[in-house]
Design an enzyme around this catalytic site. Structure first.
Site, mmCIF file in Angstrom:
data_model
loop_
_atom_site.group_PDB
_atom_site.id
_atom_site.type_symbol
_atom_site.label_atom_id
_atom_site.label_comp_id
_atom_site.label_asym_id
_atom_site.label_seq_id
_atom_site.Cartn_x
_atom_site.Cartn_y
_atom_site.Cartn_z
ATOM 1 N N TYR A 73 -78.056 55.394 103.012
ATOM 2 C CA TYR A 73 -76.512 54.876 103.182
ATOM 3 C C TYR A 73 -76.113 56.268 104.372
ATOM 4 C CZ TYR A 73 -71.851 55.305 101.825
ATOM 5 O OH TYR A 73 -71.133 55.397 101.981
ATOM 6 N N ARG A 105 -63.085 73.236 85.529
ATOM 7 C CA ARG A 105 -64.021 72.743 86.882
ATOM 8 C C ARG A 105 -64.996 73.057 86.382
ATOM 9 N NH1 ARG A 105 -64.601 77.197 89.761
ATOM 10 N NH2 ARG A 105 -62.694 77.865 90.594
HETATM 11 C C1 PLP Z 1 -71.230 54.431 98.175
HETATM 12 C C2 PLP Z 1 -72.695 54.817 98.205
HETATM 13 C C3 PLP Z 1 -73.015 56.267 98.369
HETATM 14 C C4 PLP Z 1 -71.780 57.773 98.911
HETATM 15 O O1 PLP Z 1 -71.256 57.547 97.462
HETATM 16 P P1 PLP Z 1 -69.557 57.097 97.454
HETATM 17 O O2 PLP Z 1 -69.018 57.560 95.925
HETATM 18 O O3 PLP Z 1 -68.922 56.252 98.129
HETATM 19 O O4 PLP Z 1 -68.747 58.723 98.212
HETATM 20 C C5 PLP Z 1 -74.253 57.025 98.484
HETATM 21 N N1 PLP Z 1 -75.265 56.396 98.570
HETATM 22 C C6 PLP Z 1 -75.237 54.642 98.339
HETATM 23 C C7 PLP Z 1 -76.604 54.346 98.887
HETATM 24 C C8 PLP Z 1 -74.149 54.724 98.167
HETATM 25 O O5 PLP Z 1 -74.004 52.508 98.379
#
Ligand code: PLP
Length: 387
Positions: free
Chosen positions: A105, A53
């Site tokens: 996002y 970890r």
């Molecule tokens: C997919 C995405 C995330 C989140 O990532 P995960 O790996 O799905 O947890 C954050 N920011 C952007 C711009 C993304 O496309």
């Protein structure tokens, strides 16, 4: 252990950074150190790693490669993009104020307004394309500005250098989600941004077979906090997932060049199609921030959006007719994917928020993969005809 490479050229960095950490056997491929713990050398004498970890050689190879790609000193890998964001947000406490890009996002919206709602971290959603709007939102308790460029799904581009400048005026720090561009086409740290955020799930891994995230930065004080939280909160990726992302990164430059070429060809085709009303691609001269994008990016990748003429029915008929594009969430893999943001990726956003962000029923997001572009164009053309 970080292996120094004396080149900053992305193609060399992608293949060589983090390479050669196996001093026992000289493996060319990154070994997967699938172990939870490590033997001490003697009583009270741990080796370079003691518990996975805290640190693991496979993760360390990935982290040094990610840092090198973004031109940063410190890289940290996480179990997902959201885990990276949650860990970064944990550096803030009750009463701290954040200026958050309105077009962030949708999962980040949900993290701030849902999961962290009771933490009393204060935030304002601001359209950060307007630098004066940022200045107007700054309060004495403002600690950071969180941005994304280009944005998902509307591909708005924000002025990274301009925002870093405003942040400096007020002594606050900046975080930029660089998932859509990837470090191959855009390096926010070089524009003065403090922390780069990635979902490595997308282009960095590139093969739609892993969920992962990363933070990259230069400031050693913030790095110390992140390292502490990474170990303490424990949202770390498995050694196997680190191996997959590192393996994906080796071909990031060639994949990005091809994604970029295919997407530009498709964007130009759609722009002239009578059944398409608008194409949102920062590489098209019609894009409102075309010049800014050219200044701070060296390419655009494979993800962009467009609007079909009509409403939800037309969008659904078009999507339903596709044979090669696969209807799915996510982007950045070798297979071409297509999504309807209103009913898929951005379903969770409040409708009024979707409206101001321009996420409407006729909006389609497309992740152009690495199939032959002629086949992709034919699939789109035939499906638009059936709309
Ligand atoms: C997919 C995405 C995330 C989140 O990532 P995960 O790996 O799905 O947890 C954050 N920011 C952007 C711009 C993304 O496309």
């Amino acid at each position: 252990m970080t292996i120094a490479i004396n080149s900053h050229r992305p193609k060399t960095v992608a293949v060589r950074a983090g390479f050669g950490t196996d001093t026992s056997f000289g493996s060319i491929a990154q070994p997967i150190h699938q172990t939870s713990t490590f033997a001490f050398r003697a009583v009270n004498e741990p080796g370079p790693h003691d518990y996975s970890r805290t640190s693991n050689p496979t993760r360390e190879a990935l982290e040094s490669c990610l840092a090198a790609l973004e031109g940063g000193k410190f890289g940290y890998a996480f179990a997902s993009g959201m885990a990276a964001e949650t860990t970064l947000l944990s550096t803030f406490g009750a009463g701290d104020h954040l200026i958050v890009h309105r077009d962030l996002y949708s999962g980040t919206h949900r993290l701030l307004t849902g999961a962290l709602a009771n933490k009393n971290i204060l935030f304002d959603f601001v359209d950060v394309i307007d630098l004066d709007a940022i200045r107007a939102a700054v309060r004495p308790s403002t600690k950071a500005i969180w941005i994304e460029s280009p944005t998902n799904p509307c591909l708005r581009v924000v002025d990274l250098k301009g925002i870093a400048g405003v942040a400096e005026e007020y002594g606050i720090f900046t975080m930029c989600d660089n998932t859509i561009a990837s470090p191959y086409f855009q390096r926010p740290l070089e524009h003065g941004i403090d922390v780069v955020v990635h979902s490595t799930t997308k282009y960095l891994n590139g093969h739609s077979d892993v969920i992962g995230g990363a933070l990259i930065l230069n400031d050693s004080e913030i790095a110390k906090k992140i390292a502490f939280l990474q170990n303490t909160m424990g949202a770390v990726p498995s050694p196997f997932d680190c191996f997959l992302v590192l393996r994906g990164i080796k071909t990031l430059p060639v994949r990005m060049e091809e994604h970029n070429r295919n997407a530009l060809a498709i964007a130009s085709f759609l722009q002239h199609h009578p059944k398409v009303s608008e194409v949102l691609h920062p590489g098209l001269e019609s894009h409102p921030q075309y010049e800014l994008a050219r200044k701070q990016m060296s390419g655009y990748g494979g993800t962009f959006s467009f609007r079909v003429r009509g409403a939800r029915d037309e969008a659904f008929r078009f999507l339903g007719a596709l044979k090669l594009f696969t209807i799915a969430q996510s982007f950045g893999g070798v297979q071409s994917l297509i999504a309807h943001p209103v009913t898929m990726t951005h379903k969770w956003l409040p409708p009024d928020m979707r409206q101001v962000m321009g996420i409407t029923d006729e909006l389609i997001r497309i992740s152009v993969g690495l199939e032959d572009v002629e086949d992709l164009l034919a699939d789109l053309d035939l499906s638009l005809a059936e709309m």
